[in-house]
Design a protein around this motif. Structure first.
Motif, mmCIF file in Angstrom:
data_model
loop_
_atom_site.group_PDB
_atom_site.id
_atom_site.type_symbol
_atom_site.label_atom_id
_atom_site.label_comp_id
_atom_site.label_asym_id
_atom_site.label_seq_id
_atom_site.Cartn_x
_atom_site.Cartn_y
_atom_site.Cartn_z
ATOM 1 N N ALA A 232 39.545 35.066 56.957
ATOM 2 C CA ALA A 232 38.242 35.706 57.172
ATOM 3 C C ALA A 232 38.171 37.054 56.466
ATOM 4 N N LEU A 233 39.264 37.798 56.473
ATOM 5 C CA LEU A 233 39.284 39.087 55.773
ATOM 6 C C LEU A 233 39.173 38.894 54.270
ATOM 7 N N ALA A 234 39.816 37.858 53.737
ATOM 8 C CA ALA A 234 39.714 37.580 52.304
ATOM 9 C C ALA A 234 38.289 37.189 51.924
ATOM 10 N N THR A 235 37.635 36.389 52.768
ATOM 11 C CA THR A 235 36.243 36.025 52.513
ATOM 12 C C THR A 235 35.347 37.247 52.517
ATOM 13 N N THR A 236 35.555 38.141 53.486
ATOM 14 C CA THR A 236 34.780 39.381 53.547
ATOM 15 C C THR A 236 35.008 40.232 52.305
ATOM 16 N N THR A 237 36.242 40.304 51.853
ATOM 17 C CA THR A 237 36.559 41.097 50.659
ATOM 18 C C THR A 237 35.847 40.565 49.427
ATOM 19 N N ILE A 238 35.881 39.250 49.233
ATOM 20 C CA ILE A 238 35.267 38.658 48.037
ATOM 21 C C ILE A 238 33.758 38.830 48.059
ATOM 22 N N PHE A 239 33.126 38.530 49.191
ATOM 23 C CA PHE A 239 31.676 38.665 49.277
ATOM 24 C C PHE A 239 31.250 40.127 49.110
ATOM 25 N N THR A 240 31.982 41.036 49.739
ATOM 26 C CA THR A 240 31.637 42.453 49.621
ATOM 27 C C THR A 240 31.775 42.922 48.185
ATOM 28 N N PHE A 241 32.820 42.492 47.500
ATOM 29 C CA PHE A 241 33.004 42.877 46.096
ATOM 30 C C PHE A 241 31.837 42.402 45.246
ATOM 31 N N ILE A 242 31.469 41.133 45.378
ATOM 32 C CA ILE A 242 30.415 40.577 44.523
ATOM 33 C C ILE A 242 29.073 41.233 44.835
ATOM 34 N N TRP A 243 28.745 41.356 46.125
ATOM 35 C CA TRP A 243 27.440 41.913 46.490
ATOM 36 C C TRP A 243 27.342 43.393 46.119
ATOM 37 N N THR A 244 28.395 44.141 46.330
ATOM 38 C CA THR A 244 28.340 45.578 46.031
ATOM 39 C C THR A 244 28.364 45.820 44.535
ATOM 40 N N SER A 281 23.500 45.159 22.452
ATOM 41 C CA SER A 281 24.401 46.005 23.238
ATOM 42 C C SER A 281 24.236 45.739 24.732
ATOM 43 N N LEU A 282 23.005 45.490 25.172
ATOM 44 C CA LEU A 282 22.765 45.181 26.584
ATOM 45 C C LEU A 282 23.485 43.910 26.998
ATOM 46 N N PHE A 283 23.367 42.853 26.199
ATOM 47 C CA PHE A 283 24.040 41.599 26.535
ATOM 48 C C PHE A 283 25.554 41.753 26.447
ATOM 49 N N ALA A 284 26.034 42.539 25.512
ATOM 50 C CA ALA A 284 27.481 42.733 25.382
ATOM 51 C C ALA A 284 28.051 43.427 26.613
ATOM 52 N N MET A 285 27.387 44.486 27.079
ATOM 53 C CA MET A 285 27.872 45.178 28.265
ATOM 54 C C MET A 285 27.647 44.356 29.541
ATOM 55 N N SER A 286 26.653 43.479 29.520
ATOM 56 C CA SER A 286 26.478 42.565 30.657
ATOM 57 C C SER A 286 27.660 41.615 30.770
ATOM 58 N N ILE A 287 28.148 41.121 29.631
ATOM 59 C CA ILE A 287 29.323 40.258 29.644
ATOM 60 C C ILE A 287 30.542 41.024 30.150
ATOM 61 N N VAL A 288 30.689 42.272 29.715
ATOM 62 C CA VAL A 288 31.818 43.089 30.174
ATOM 63 C C VAL A 288 31.742 43.314 31.675
ATOM 64 N N SER A 289 30.545 43.550 32.199
ATOM 65 C CA SER A 289 30.393 43.801 33.634
ATOM 66 C C SER A 289 30.600 42.547 34.470
ATOM 67 N N LEU A 290 30.453 41.368 33.857
ATOM 68 C CA LEU A 290 30.669 40.119 34.591
ATOM 69 C C LEU A 290 32.136 39.744 34.709
ATOM 70 N N LEU A 291 32.973 40.293 33.881
ATOM 71 C CA LEU A 291 34.392 39.915 33.891
ATOM 72 C C LEU A 291 35.074 40.198 35.228
ATOM 73 N N PRO A 292 34.904 41.390 35.856
ATOM 74 C CA PRO A 292 35.553 41.603 37.166
ATOM 75 C C PRO A 292 35.089 40.617 38.234
ATOM 76 N N VAL A 293 33.793 40.318 38.257
ATOM 77 C CA VAL A 293 33.274 39.363 39.240
ATOM 78 C C VAL A 293 33.865 37.979 38.999
ATOM 79 N N PHE A 294 33.940 37.581 37.747
ATOM 80 C CA PHE A 294 34.499 36.267 37.417
ATOM 81 C C PHE A 294 35.965 36.172 37.819
#
Length: 314
Positions: A232-244, A281-294
């Motif tokens: 349950a703590l791991a689920t909370t961590t993952i959801f909180t990371f993605i949403w925040t 540049s916008l799409f490039a930085m969007s890809i960079v910002s998606l890497l941690p979530v992925f």
């Protein structure tokens, strides 16, 4: 006296001892029916998989198009909607990294601070509130639990105005405190409910055994319940990371200083209503910002499934 000799049919030696097969035609019909059924089942499975592949391709196409567009020049992004690349424009990544007031890593660091603080706050406050609702007995427990569930259906936009007035009077606007402090007050009712359901599935015999050994509620929570709440703590961590990490509205309201921008607000700064927008540049930085979530979702997927499956939420 005359006797009549009756002639008996002479049985062939090759057919002697072999029972007559009266079920040959029936077995043939059954085998043909089984073969037809297997063909129909195979056709149905292939059709189902083809539909799923087509739907998956439609859903992943925007992401693939954004990846391809990050490698194109601005003049070709909206002119060529396909996924074929004639040339690679790697300058979008280098230009986008340093296009704003600060390097894009500065905004990712701001988001990391908010995300880590939010995860820590939710893990501490939501687990303690869940233990209270699941194990403690106090007056108005069912009433407070019902009110807590009602807050799940309350939109964030309803409370944003009084919250902004309160934080503005305190002097917390343009700081990370309005984004972090509510997390330490168990305001995410979804995670409280998730953990309550998980704790209710833990046998109370463990609590009784610890209480016989002289443990109180703090020790039972820390030594018995909390180690068993890892899914349950791991689920909370993952959801909180993605949403925040993806939160745009809250950061847009409270953070107006470019030095305090998080990743979603920084991406919004690429879009300029008065001059040309650097879409590459916008799409490039969007890809960079998606890497941690992925990466978080990729490595935490098994904990996410296990945490949801063991909390009674079907």
């Amino acid at each position: 006296m005359t006797t009549k000799l009756e002639t008996l049919p002479i049985q062939d030696k090759k057919s002697a001892g072999k029972p007559k097969n009266h079920r040959g035609p029936k077995r043939a019909r059954e085998s043909r029916g089984t073969l037809a059924f297997s063909r129909a089942a195979r056709t149905k499975a292939l059709t189902k998989h083809a539909i799923l592949i087509l739907a998956g391709g439609l859903m992943i196409y925007p992401l693939l198009w954004m990846v391809v567009s990050s490698l194109r020049s601005n003049e070709l992004i909206f002119r060529e909607p396909g996924l074929w690349l004639n040339s690679l424009e790697m300058g979008n990544y280098t230009d986008g990294w340093s296009a704003l007031t600060h390097p894009f890593g500065h905004y990712m660091l701001n988001s990391a601070v908010v995300v880590l603080g939010s995860i820590l706050g939710n893990l501490i406050s939501c687990s303690m509130a869940a233990y209270a609702f699941a194990r403690l007995q106090f007056t108005g427990k069912k009433l407070f639990f019902g009110i807590m569930l009602l807050t799940i259906m309350l939109p964030f936009h309803v409370v944003i105005v009084p919250q902004y007035i309160l934080f503005s009077q305190i002097g917390w606007v343009n700081t990370f405190w309005p984004l972090l402090v509510p997390k330490f007050l168990a305001t995410d009712a979804f995670f409280v409910f998730l953990m309550v359901q998980f704790i209710r599935g833990i046998p109370k015999d463990l609590d009784e055994a610890a209480r016989i050994d002289g443990a109180g509620h703090p020790r039972i929570f820390l030594r018995v319940i909390l180690p068993l709440m890892v899914p349950a703590l791991a689920t909370t961590t993952i959801f909180t990371f993605i949403w925040t990490w993806n939160d745009f509205f809250g950061a847009l309201i409270y953070l107006t200083d470019p030095d305090m921008f998080t990743v979603p607000v920084a991406l919004r700064a690429f879009v300029d209503s008065q001059s040309a927008t650097s879409w590459g540049s916008l799409f490039a930085m969007s890809i960079v910002s998606l890497l941690p979530v992925f990466l978080v979702f990729l490595f935490g997927q098994r904990f996410l499934i296990k945490g949801i499956a063991t909390t009674g939420i079907k």
